[in-house]
Design a protein around this motif. Structure first.
Motif, short mmCIF file in Angstrom:
data_model
loop_
_atom_site.label_atom_id
_atom_site.label_comp_id
_atom_site.label_asym_id
_atom_site.label_seq_id
_atom_site.Cartn_x
_atom_site.Cartn_y
_atom_site.Cartn_z
N MET A 25 0.93 -1.25 0.32
CA MET A 25 0.57 -0.13 -0.25
C MET A 25 0.58 1.46 -0.11
O MET A 25 1.60 1.14 0.89
CB MET A 25 -0.51 -0.19 1.40
N ARG A 26 0.03 2.47 -0.49
CA ARG A 26 0.68 3.68 -0.57
C ARG A 26 0.38 4.61 -0.24
O ARG A 26 -1.13 4.59 -0.95
CB ARG A 26 1.44 3.80 -1.91
N ILE A 27 0.46 5.71 0.72
CA ILE A 27 -0.11 6.42 1.38
C ILE A 27 0.13 7.92 0.79
O ILE A 27 1.47 8.30 1.29
CB ILE A 27 -0.32 6.50 3.31
N ASN A 28 -0.71 8.58 0.28
CA ASN A 28 -0.08 9.56 -0.50
C ASN A 28 -0.61 10.83 0.14
O ASN A 28 -1.92 11.26 0.78
CB ASN A 28 -0.90 10.33 -1.54
N VAL A 29 -0.16 11.73 0.63
CA VAL A 29 -0.27 12.93 1.39
C VAL A 29 -0.13 14.10 0.60
O VAL A 29 0.76 14.84 0.62
CB VAL A 29 1.06 13.13 2.25
N ILE A 30 -1.52 15.20 0.71
CA ILE A 30 -1.87 15.92 0.43
C ILE A 30 -2.13 17.13 0.98
O ILE A 30 -2.47 17.55 1.87
CB ILE A 30 -2.68 16.11 -0.90
N ILE A 31 -0.79 17.89 1.10
CA ILE A 31 -0.26 19.19 1.86
C ILE A 31 -0.40 20.37 0.63
O ILE A 31 0.04 21.16 0.09
CB ILE A 31 1.48 19.36 2.29
N PRO A 32 -1.93 21.29 0.70
CA PRO A 32 -2.32 22.87 0.18
C PRO A 32 -1.25 23.71 0.84
O PRO A 32 -1.41 23.17 2.31
CB PRO A 32 -3.64 23.36 0.52
N ALA A 33 -0.48 23.94 0.41
CA ALA A 33 0.03 25.54 0.67
C ALA A 33 0.08 26.68 0.49
O ALA A 33 0.11 27.02 -0.31
CB ALA A 33 1.38 25.03 1.16
N TYR A 34 -0.28 27.92 1.22
CA TYR A 34 0.16 29.35 0.42
C TYR A 34 0.30 30.12 1.95
O TYR A 34 0.21 30.27 2.63
CB TYR A 34 -1.62 29.72 0.41
N ASN A 35 1.21 30.95 1.45
CA ASN A 35 2.10 32.05 2.67
C ASN A 35 2.55 31.20 3.28
O ASN A 35 2.60 31.39 4.86
CB ASN A 35 1.45 32.48 2.65
N SER A 36 2.88 29.58 3.08
CA SER A 36 3.48 29.31 4.59
C SER A 36 5.32 29.22 5.05
O SER A 36 5.52 27.95 5.40
CB SER A 36 2.76 27.93 4.35
N GLU A 37 6.41 29.80 5.08
CA GLU A 37 7.38 29.79 4.51
C GLU A 37 7.69 29.08 6.35
O GLU A 37 8.55 28.47 6.18
CB GLU A 37 7.99 30.63 4.45
N ILE B 95 -5.23 8.17 0.32
CA ILE B 95 -4.52 9.35 0.51
C ILE B 95 -5.62 9.92 1.62
O ILE B 95 -5.95 9.74 2.00
CB ILE B 95 -5.53 10.58 -1.01
N THR B 96 -4.65 11.12 2.61
CA THR B 96 -4.71 11.98 3.52
C THR B 96 -4.00 13.47 3.35
O THR B 96 -4.00 13.41 2.34
CB THR B 96 -4.20 11.34 4.60
N PHE B 97 -5.16 14.55 4.01
CA PHE B 97 -4.70 15.31 3.87
C PHE B 97 -4.47 15.72 5.01
O PHE B 97 -4.04 15.80 6.32
CB PHE B 97 -6.29 16.70 3.67
N LEU B 98 -3.47 17.17 5.14
CA LEU B 98 -2.25 17.63 6.25
C LEU B 98 -1.66 18.55 5.88
O LEU B 98 -1.45 19.63 4.56
CB LEU B 98 -0.75 16.85 6.10
N ASP B 99 -2.84 19.79 6.61
CA ASP B 99 -2.51 21.42 6.29
C ASP B 99 -0.90 21.71 6.84
O ASP B 99 -0.31 21.33 7.26
CB ASP B 99 -3.40 22.24 7.77
N ALA B 100 -0.35 23.01 6.47
CA ALA B 100 0.80 23.10 6.17
C ALA B 100 1.14 23.42 7.56
O ALA B 100 2.57 23.81 7.66
CB ALA B 100 1.19 24.46 4.81
N ASP B 101 0.47 24.19 8.22
CA ASP B 101 0.91 24.73 9.66
C ASP B 101 0.70 23.23 10.61
O ASP B 101 0.66 23.24 11.80
CB ASP B 101 -0.14 26.00 10.40
N ASP B 102 0.38 22.47 10.35
CA ASP B 102 0.27 21.27 11.31
C ASP B 102 1.37 19.72 11.11
O ASP B 102 2.04 19.89 9.38
CB ASP B 102 -1.37 20.54 10.74
N VAL B 103 1.10 18.92 11.38
CA VAL B 103 2.22 17.85 11.64
C VAL B 103 1.77 16.30 11.50
O VAL B 103 0.88 16.59 12.08
CB VAL B 103 3.70 17.37 12.50
N LEU B 104 2.33 15.67 10.79
CA LEU B 104 1.90 14.03 11.42
C LEU B 104 2.64 13.38 12.10
O LEU B 104 4.19 14.02 11.94
CB LEU B 104 2.14 13.32 10.20
N VAL B 105 2.28 13.14 13.41
CA VAL B 105 3.31 12.05 14.47
C VAL B 105 3.64 10.84 13.93
O VAL B 105 3.91 10.84 13.34
CB VAL B 105 2.48 11.81 16.19
#
Length: 321
Positions: free
Chosen positions: A1-13, A87-97
């Motif tokens: 299996m493969r899990i794709n982590v989708i990270i949308p990012a806007y001005n998240s430097e 698939i899973t989603f990750l916000d650009a200001d969060d983290v996966l543990v």
């Protein structure tokens, strides 16, 4: 299996590197692919993400918003082989543990299409299978139920085949609650759902979070969502009523009395209060009391009797305005 982590990012430097690293590091026990979609950032977000180009897929969007960015990631993935892809989603200001997908990687749950897992803020979920109708109820009720999170885009892993089969996407016309609508659209097609007690996600509730800001389109968005709920769950009045109650409470925070706002916007608070009161319409007090906590029930009562000044005083006491 493969899990794709989708990270949308806007001005998240300031946060994007931490988010990317948290996803890449999961490769040590499960095949993980990271897909970052830069949504027209004007800071160094793209440059930082590009430094990981050998380890991630980096896409560019044209500043159309987070829903469009997530859809761009989904479109990229469904054009490839989707068998045994998740698939899973990750916000650009969060983290996966550190061991976010360790339990999922055992493949014990491959018969499910929708796997829900915990995040560090809030109460851990009860591990169990759950029906689509019940999941829809929890999604509509939002985080008020304290036991499950079915309204965010993150904190879950979905089979890509399922997404592709039903052409599931985020509604790009919404600025508010597009994530909840995405989830209940998933549930419409009756996926096999399981919740896991594993904590896999660390969510950060920042000042830029939706709940802390004024959303001019929130009322029209809520009316649209209510119409969609009504259409999807015909003859299930409990879900409609819950959407109206919880929707009204949400509008109080992002439309009537937003936290991060200015005096000019607050001046029109009374007008917006009565607009939301009209949306709420007739409400049966006993049902509201049964479904809501004390603060939310109080808010509904203030709308029911048109007590704008009392609501404004309540929000001042809570430090919201």
């Amino acid at each position: 299996m493969r899990i794709n982590v989708i990270i949308p990012a806007y001005n998240s430097e300031s946060t994007i590197e931490k988010a990317i690293k948290s996803a890449i590091e999961l490769n040590k026990y499960v095949d993980t692919r990271v897909v970052v979609i830069d949504d027209g950032s004007t800071d160094k977000t793209y440059i930082i993400a590009e430094s990981y180009k050998k380890q991630i897929v980096l896409l560019r969007n044209k500043g159309k918003g987070v829903s469009s960015a997530r859809n761009e990631g989904l479109e990229f993935l469904i054009n490839e082989k989707t068998e045994d892809e998740w698939i899973t989603f990750l916000d650009a200001d969060d983290v996966l543990v550190e061991d976010a997908f360790k339990e999922i990687s055992t493949r014990k749950y491959n018969s499910f299409e929708y796997i829900n897992f915990c995040f560090k803020e809030g109460t851990p979920f009860i591990s169990e299978t759950i029906s689509s109708e019940r999941a829809s109820y929890y999604a509509i009720k939002s985080l008020k139920n304290k036991n499950y999170n079915f309204n965010s885009p993150w904190g879950r892993v979905l089979k890509l085949d399922f997404i592709k089969k039903y052409n599931l996407k985020f509604d790009e016309n919404l600025s508010y609650k597009e994530d909840m609508l995405f989830n209940i659209q998933c549930f419409k097609y009756m996926p096999r759902i399981i919740t896991l007690q594993n904590i896999g996600y660390e969510h950060v509730n920042s000042e830029s979070s939706v709940i802390n800001n004024f959303i001019p389109s929130a009322l029209s968005d809520e009316k649209y969502i209510y119409a969609q709920v009504k259409k999807m769950f015909m003859n299930k009045n409990k879900l409609e009523e819950m959407e109206r109650l919880v929707g009204t409470i949400g509008l109080t925070f992002v439309y009537v009395f937003p936290k991060n706002t200015n005096s000019k916007i607050l001046l029109n608070g009374k007008k917006r209060f009565y607009e939301v009161r009209k949306f709420l319409g007739h409400v049966e007090v006993n049902k509201a009391f049964k479904e809501l906590n004390k603060i939310d029930f109080t808010i509904i009562i203030l709308y029911k009797f048109g007590l704008y000044r009392f609501m404004k005083l309540l929000f001042k006491m809570k430090g919201r305005i």
